[in-house]
Scaffold this motif. Sequence first.
Motif, short mmCIF file in Angstrom:
data_model
loop_
_atom_site.label_atom_id
_atom_site.label_comp_id
_atom_site.label_asym_id
_atom_site.label_seq_id
_atom_site.Cartn_x
_atom_site.Cartn_y
_atom_site.Cartn_z
N VAL A 74 0.84 -1.21 0.00
CA VAL A 74 0.00 0.00 0.00
C VAL A 74 0.88 1.25 0.00
O VAL A 74 0.61 2.22 -0.73
CB VAL A 74 -0.95 -0.01 1.21
CG1 VAL A 74 -1.68 1.33 1.32
CG2 VAL A 74 -1.95 -1.15 1.09
N ARG A 75 1.93 1.24 0.83
CA ARG A 75 2.81 2.41 0.93
C ARG A 75 3.48 2.70 -0.41
O ARG A 75 3.55 3.86 -0.85
CB ARG A 75 3.88 2.16 1.99
CG ARG A 75 4.74 3.38 2.31
CD ARG A 75 5.76 3.05 3.39
NE ARG A 75 6.75 2.11 2.87
CZ ARG A 75 7.83 2.47 2.18
NH1 ARG A 75 8.04 3.74 1.89
NH2 ARG A 75 8.68 1.56 1.76
N GLU A 76 3.95 1.65 -1.08
CA GLU A 76 4.60 1.83 -2.38
C GLU A 76 3.60 2.33 -3.41
O GLU A 76 3.92 3.19 -4.26
CB GLU A 76 5.21 0.51 -2.84
CG GLU A 76 6.09 0.62 -4.07
CD GLU A 76 7.41 1.31 -3.80
OE1 GLU A 76 8.09 1.66 -4.78
OE2 GLU A 76 7.75 1.51 -2.62
N ALA A 101 -5.18 -13.70 -4.94
CA ALA A 101 -4.00 -13.72 -5.81
C ALA A 101 -4.40 -13.71 -7.29
O ALA A 101 -3.81 -12.98 -8.10
CB ALA A 101 -3.16 -14.96 -5.51
N THR A 102 -5.40 -14.52 -7.65
CA THR A 102 -5.86 -14.55 -9.04
C THR A 102 -6.46 -13.21 -9.45
O THR A 102 -6.15 -12.68 -10.53
CB THR A 102 -6.90 -15.68 -9.23
OG1 THR A 102 -6.36 -16.92 -8.77
CG2 THR A 102 -7.29 -15.81 -10.69
N ALA A 103 -7.29 -12.66 -8.56
CA ALA A 103 -7.89 -11.35 -8.84
C ALA A 103 -6.83 -10.26 -8.92
O ALA A 103 -6.90 -9.35 -9.76
CB ALA A 103 -8.91 -11.01 -7.76
N GLY A 104 -5.81 -10.35 -8.04
CA GLY A 104 -4.75 -9.35 -8.04
C GLY A 104 -3.94 -9.35 -9.33
O GLY A 104 -3.58 -8.29 -9.85
N ILE A 124 -4.89 -1.24 -4.26
CA ILE A 124 -6.02 -2.18 -4.22
C ILE A 124 -5.54 -3.58 -3.84
O ILE A 124 -6.15 -4.25 -3.00
CB ILE A 124 -6.74 -2.21 -5.58
CG1 ILE A 124 -7.42 -0.87 -5.86
CG2 ILE A 124 -7.79 -3.34 -5.61
CD1 ILE A 124 -8.00 -0.75 -7.26
N ILE A 125 -4.43 -4.02 -4.42
CA ILE A 125 -3.88 -5.34 -4.09
C ILE A 125 -3.48 -5.39 -2.62
O ILE A 125 -3.75 -6.37 -1.92
CB ILE A 125 -2.68 -5.68 -5.00
CG1 ILE A 125 -3.15 -5.87 -6.44
CG2 ILE A 125 -1.96 -6.93 -4.50
CD1 ILE A 125 -2.01 -6.02 -7.45
N GLY A 126 -2.84 -4.33 -2.13
CA GLY A 126 -2.46 -4.27 -0.72
C GLY A 126 -3.66 -4.33 0.20
O GLY A 126 -3.62 -5.00 1.24
N LEU A 127 -4.74 -3.64 -0.17
CA LEU A 127 -5.95 -3.65 0.65
C LEU A 127 -6.61 -5.03 0.65
O LEU A 127 -7.15 -5.47 1.67
CB LEU A 127 -6.94 -2.59 0.15
CG LEU A 127 -6.51 -1.13 0.36
CD1 LEU A 127 -7.51 -0.18 -0.27
CD2 LEU A 127 -6.33 -0.81 1.85
N MET A 128 -6.55 -5.73 -0.49
CA MET A 128 -7.08 -7.09 -0.53
C MET A 128 -6.26 -8.01 0.38
O MET A 128 -6.81 -8.88 1.04
CB MET A 128 -7.07 -7.63 -1.98
CG MET A 128 -8.09 -6.97 -2.88
SD MET A 128 -8.35 -7.85 -4.46
CE MET A 128 -6.72 -7.83 -5.17
N MET A 129 -4.95 -7.77 0.42
CA MET A 129 -4.10 -8.54 1.32
C MET A 129 -4.47 -8.26 2.78
O MET A 129 -4.48 -9.17 3.62
CB MET A 129 -2.63 -8.22 1.06
CG MET A 129 -2.12 -8.70 -0.29
SD MET A 129 -0.50 -8.02 -0.73
CE MET A 129 0.54 -8.84 0.48
#
Length: 333
Positions: free
Chosen positions: A100-102, A183-186, A212-217
């Motif tokens: 998220v930070r990156e 992972a698949t969605a990301g 968005i990927i970070g938030l899903m994590m």
Amino acid sequence: MKDIFALLKQGSMAALTAAIVNFVLACLKGLAFLFTANVAMFAEMMHSFGDAVNQLFVFTGSSLSKKAPTKRFPFGFGRLVNLVCLFAIIIVAILSYETVREGIHHIIEPLPVQTDTTMLLINIGVLLIAVVLEGIVLFKAGKELLQQAEQPYDGIKPLTLSYKYMNRAKPATKLVFLEDTVATAGALLAIIGILIGRFAGIEQSEGIVSVIIGLMMFYIVYKVFMENAAGVLGESDPQMEQRISQIVFRNDDIKDIQKLIVMKEGDDLHVEVVAEIAPELTVEYTNKLRDDIEALIMKQSHIADVNLEFEVDDGRRSWPETQGQLDNKSGKK
């Protein structure tokens, strides 16, 4: 050493497969990131490394949780899988934060859109490989999940029906299924972000995808933490309690249930029942009745042991009978 290998064979194969696949994908994404400096690829690399570490811990925990009880630990090691998941999720939380930070950094200070076709093909190619491999692992985990939930798993049901029965699966299988869904969605989101940046000229698109990927994590962190914290404390299983109450009430000699608890212990379920019977039943008949009911309960999935006790019917209703239980008594299907 033989004992260790025997325990490892009992671990979650879905978790082990997912760990290996995610480690390979993380290395591929890392190489792609070094060549292209693509922030969406960085997010995907962090995600895959996080999943690989987490799923390796889950596999180890699910294996060690099968260790037989000892004098020091007479109740066994069932909850070890929950403890291991709680430890592993700390690593995923750190990686989620970095992702998220990156992403935020690249939204505020976006890099120029990469126009090199070769770099674009490298990113898209690696991500397409990720979608295919993650999709295969997701399908395997979904199939294993439906098997544990005693549901049909033919066709595409592992990718559709699994979400409905997720809470009836083992903790390790459920975690792998959730992580590979994200992972698949990301990977698909990362492809979309790269294509938008390249052809729409939106420099922030890759940073947005990274966030968005970070938030899903982070959602996985929350979900896994809450479920495994409950597992460590000792959590009941209402659905199995309902099913076992139907089994108990199937016998006309059972007048009521005073107490029924199904406690989760890692992958295993422990059942304790106090039922009421008529006072005129003989001891011999009562013992046979107990054996018959316990045998039926033990046939249910994940049941490790059953403790069934009888009390004389007090004439008061303690456990409400559902229509299904009444139908069982009357012989209806």
